[in-house]
Design a protein around this motif. Structure first.
Motif, PDB file in Angstrom:
ATOM      1  N   ILE A   1       0.854  -1.122   0.037  1.00 50.59           N
ATOM      2  CA  ILE A   1       0.198  -0.115   0.034  1.00 50.59           C
ATOM      3  C   ILE A   1       0.815   1.304  -0.003  1.00 50.59           C
ATOM      4  O   ILE A   1       0.311   2.462  -0.290  1.00 50.59           O
ATOM      5  N   GLY A   2       2.224   1.174   0.213  1.00 46.73           N
ATOM      6  CA  GLY A   2       3.017   2.178   0.122  1.00 46.73           C
ATOM      7  C   GLY A   2       3.220   2.823  -1.301  1.00 46.73           C
ATOM      8  O   GLY A   2       3.523   4.040  -1.587  1.00 46.73           O
ATOM      9  N   LEU A   3       3.220   1.890  -2.163  1.00 50.19           N
ATOM     10  CA  LEU A   3       3.419   2.327  -3.617  1.00 50.19           C
ATOM     11  C   LEU A   3       2.424   3.335  -4.094  1.00 50.19           C
ATOM     12  O   LEU A   3       2.695   4.479  -4.444  1.00 50.19           O
ATOM     13  N   PRO A   4       1.028   3.075  -4.123  1.00 54.08           N
ATOM     14  CA  PRO A   4       0.216   3.868  -4.520  1.00 54.08           C
ATOM     15  C   PRO A   4      -0.153   5.323  -3.555  1.00 54.08           C
ATOM     16  O   PRO A   4      -0.094   6.526  -4.101  1.00 54.08           O
ATOM     17  N   ALA A   5       0.211   5.247  -2.404  1.00 50.09           N
ATOM     18  CA  ALA A   5       0.295   6.252  -1.418  1.00 50.09           C
ATOM     19  C   ALA A   5       1.645   7.141  -1.759  1.00 50.09           C
ATOM     20  O   ALA A   5       1.388   8.380  -1.899  1.00 50.09           O
ATOM     21  N   THR A   6       2.702   6.721  -1.876  1.00 53.33           N
ATOM     22  CA  THR A   6       3.872   7.402  -2.441  1.00 53.33           C
ATOM     23  C   THR A   6       3.887   8.075  -3.669  1.00 53.33           C
ATOM     24  O   THR A   6       4.031   9.137  -3.925  1.00 53.33           O
ATOM     25  N   TYR A   7       3.102   7.351  -4.475  1.00 50.08           N
ATOM     26  CA  TYR A   7       2.990   7.997  -5.795  1.00 50.08           C
ATOM     27  C   TYR A   7       2.038   9.089  -6.109  1.00 50.08           C
ATOM     28  O   TYR A   7       2.210  10.231  -6.448  1.00 50.08           O
ATOM     29  N   THR A   8       0.601   9.278  -5.114  1.00 55.14           N
ATOM     30  CA  THR A   8       0.119  10.131  -5.098  1.00 55.14           C
ATOM     31  C   THR A   8       0.539  11.179  -3.936  1.00 55.14           C
ATOM     32  O   THR A   8       0.629  12.595  -4.635  1.00 55.14           O
ATOM     33  N   PHE A   9       1.578  11.003  -2.978  1.00 55.64           N
ATOM     34  CA  PHE A   9       2.305  12.032  -2.432  1.00 55.64           C
ATOM     35  C   PHE A   9       3.198  12.725  -3.475  1.00 55.64           C
ATOM     36  O   PHE A   9       3.281  13.817  -3.523  1.00 55.64           O
ATOM     37  N   ALA A  10       3.847  11.837  -4.330  1.00 51.96           N
ATOM     38  CA  ALA A  10       5.026  12.526  -5.217  1.00 51.96           C
ATOM     39  C   ALA A  10       4.181  13.360  -6.196  1.00 51.96           C
ATOM     40  O   ALA A  10       4.742  14.487  -6.433  1.00 51.96           O
ATOM     41  N   ARG A  11       3.079  13.059  -6.738  1.00 50.81           N
ATOM     42  CA  ARG A  11       2.360  13.802  -7.504  1.00 50.81           C
ATOM     43  C   ARG A  11       1.817  15.126  -6.811  1.00 50.81           C
ATOM     44  O   ARG A  11       2.046  16.198  -7.731  1.00 50.81           O
ATOM     45  N   HIS A  12       1.814  15.239  -5.707  1.00 50.19           N
ATOM     46  CA  HIS A  12       1.099  16.354  -4.860  1.00 50.19           C
ATOM     47  C   HIS A  12       2.597  17.444  -4.846  1.00 50.19           C
ATOM     48  O   HIS A  12       2.268  18.470  -5.132  1.00 50.19           O
ATOM     49  N   ILE A  13       3.655  16.666  -4.573  1.00 52.34           N
ATOM     50  CA  ILE A  13       4.820  17.282  -4.663  1.00 52.34           C
ATOM     51  C   ILE A  13       5.248  17.893  -5.622  1.00 52.34           C
ATOM     52  O   ILE A  13       5.442  19.078  -5.749  1.00 52.34           O
ATOM     53  N   ARG A  14       5.038  17.095  -6.650  1.00 56.33           N
ATOM     54  CA  ARG A  14       5.679  17.594  -8.122  1.00 56.33           C
ATOM     55  C   ARG A  14       4.694  19.031  -8.391  1.00 56.33           C
ATOM     56  O   ARG A  14       5.238  19.873  -8.929  1.00 56.33           O
ATOM     57  N   ALA A  15       3.379  18.771  -8.188  1.00 55.12           N
ATOM     58  CA  ALA A  15       2.401  20.084  -8.426  1.00 55.12           C
ATOM     59  C   ALA A  15       2.990  21.028  -7.595  1.00 55.12           C
ATOM     60  O   ALA A  15       2.851  22.213  -8.125  1.00 55.12           O
ATOM     61  N   LEU A  16       3.299  21.040  -6.402  1.00 57.62           N
ATOM     62  CA  LEU A  16       3.706  22.214  -5.663  1.00 57.62           C
ATOM     63  C   LEU A  16       5.183  22.867  -6.311  1.00 57.62           C
ATOM     64  O   LEU A  16       5.265  23.874  -6.396  1.00 57.62           O
ATOM     65  N   MET A  17       6.041  21.733  -6.754  1.00 55.16           N
ATOM     66  CA  MET A  17       7.017  22.280  -7.296  1.00 55.16           C
ATOM     67  C   MET A  17       6.846  23.255  -8.617  1.00 55.16           C
ATOM     68  O   MET A  17       7.613  24.256  -8.822  1.00 55.16           O
ATOM     69  N   ASP A  18       6.029  22.584  -9.537  1.00 53.52           N
ATOM     70  CA  ASP A  18       5.575  23.152 -10.699  1.00 53.52           C
ATOM     71  C   ASP A  18       4.939  24.635 -10.522  1.00 53.52           C
ATOM     72  O   ASP A  18       5.278  25.621 -11.114  1.00 53.52           O
ATOM     73  N   ARG A  19       4.017  24.520  -9.394  1.00 57.25           N
ATOM     74  CA  ARG A  19       3.431  25.891  -8.934  1.00 57.25           C
ATOM     75  C   ARG A  19       4.565  26.822  -8.550  1.00 57.25           C
ATOM     76  O   ARG A  19       4.561  28.149  -8.952  1.00 57.25           O
ATOM     77  N   ALA A  20       5.534  26.524  -7.615  1.00 62.21           N
ATOM     78  CA  ALA A  20       6.500  27.380  -7.223  1.00 62.21           C
ATOM     79  C   ALA A  20       7.557  27.991  -8.448  1.00 62.21           C
ATOM     80  O   ALA A  20       7.641  29.210  -8.419  1.00 62.21           O
ATOM     81  N   ASP A  21       7.760  26.844  -9.258  1.00 60.39           N
ATOM     82  CA  ASP A  21       8.305  27.450 -10.581  1.00 60.39           C
ATOM     83  C   ASP A  21       7.788  28.559 -11.620  1.00 60.39           C
ATOM     84  O   ASP A  21       8.180  29.541 -11.760  1.00 60.39           O
ATOM     85  N   ASP A  22       6.107  28.381 -11.444  1.00 58.36           N
ATOM     86  CA  ASP A  22       5.540  29.249 -12.411  1.00 58.36           C
ATOM     87  C   ASP A  22       5.394  30.718 -11.616  1.00 58.36           C
ATOM     88  O   ASP A  22       5.482  31.622 -12.451  1.00 58.36           O
ATOM     89  N   THR A  23       5.565  30.617 -10.490  1.00 54.81           N
ATOM     90  CA  THR A  23       5.167  31.847  -9.508  1.00 54.81           C
ATOM     91  C   THR A  23       6.495  32.784  -9.493  1.00 54.81           C
ATOM     92  O   THR A  23       6.702  33.824  -9.543  1.00 54.81           O
ATOM     93  N   SER A  24       7.642  31.880  -9.424  1.00 56.39           N
ATOM     94  CA  SER A  24       9.028  32.373  -9.435  1.00 56.39           C
ATOM     95  C   SER A  24       9.288  33.167 -10.805  1.00 56.39           C
ATOM     96  O   SER A  24      10.079  34.099 -10.931  1.00 56.39           O
ATOM     97  N   HIS A  25       8.815  32.698 -11.967  1.00 52.99           N
ATOM     98  CA  HIS A  25       9.124  33.560 -13.169  1.00 52.99           C
ATOM     99  C   HIS A  25       8.271  34.788 -13.618  1.00 52.99           C
ATOM    100  O   HIS A  25       8.481  35.289 -14.488  1.00 52.99           O
ATOM    101  N   HIS A  26       7.295  35.220 -12.541  1.00 54.13           N
ATOM    102  CA  HIS A  26       6.552  36.363 -12.930  1.00 54.13           C
ATOM    103  C   HIS A  26       7.146  37.471 -11.775  1.00 54.13           C
ATOM    104  O   HIS A  26       7.598  37.526 -11.049  1.00 54.13           O
TER     105      HIS A  26
END
Length: 72
Positions: free
Chosen positions: A47-72
């Motif tokens: 059960i760690g695999l789907p939980a980690t995958y979901t958490f990694a997607r969330h972290i990646r989305a936060l990273m992408d959002r931080a990149d988008d706001t740092s370019h403005h």
């Protein structure tokens, strides 16, 4: 995203193993079995695999959002 998932998987699997073990302790109050350490580790690995995958997607989305706001 796969790299983030692989990097976080040991932590996710460990956390899920602890959660599975503690859930079995709570379940024992209602007459259920307490998981052995080995069974809890196997359950955590599964059960760690789907939980980690979901958490990694969330972290990646936060990273992408931080990149988008740092370019403005």
């Amino acid at each position: 995203m796969h790299q983030i998932t692989l990097a976080l998987y040991p932590f996710g699997a460990g956390a899920m193993a602890v959660n599975a073990f503690f859930a079995s302790l709570i379940g024992s109050w209602m007459g259920g079995p307490v998981l052995s350490t080995n069974i809890a580790l196997v359950v955590g690995a599964i059960i760690g695999l789907p939980a980690t995958y979901t958490f990694a997607r969330h972290i990646r989305a936060l990273m992408d959002r931080a990149d988008d706001t740092s370019h403005h």
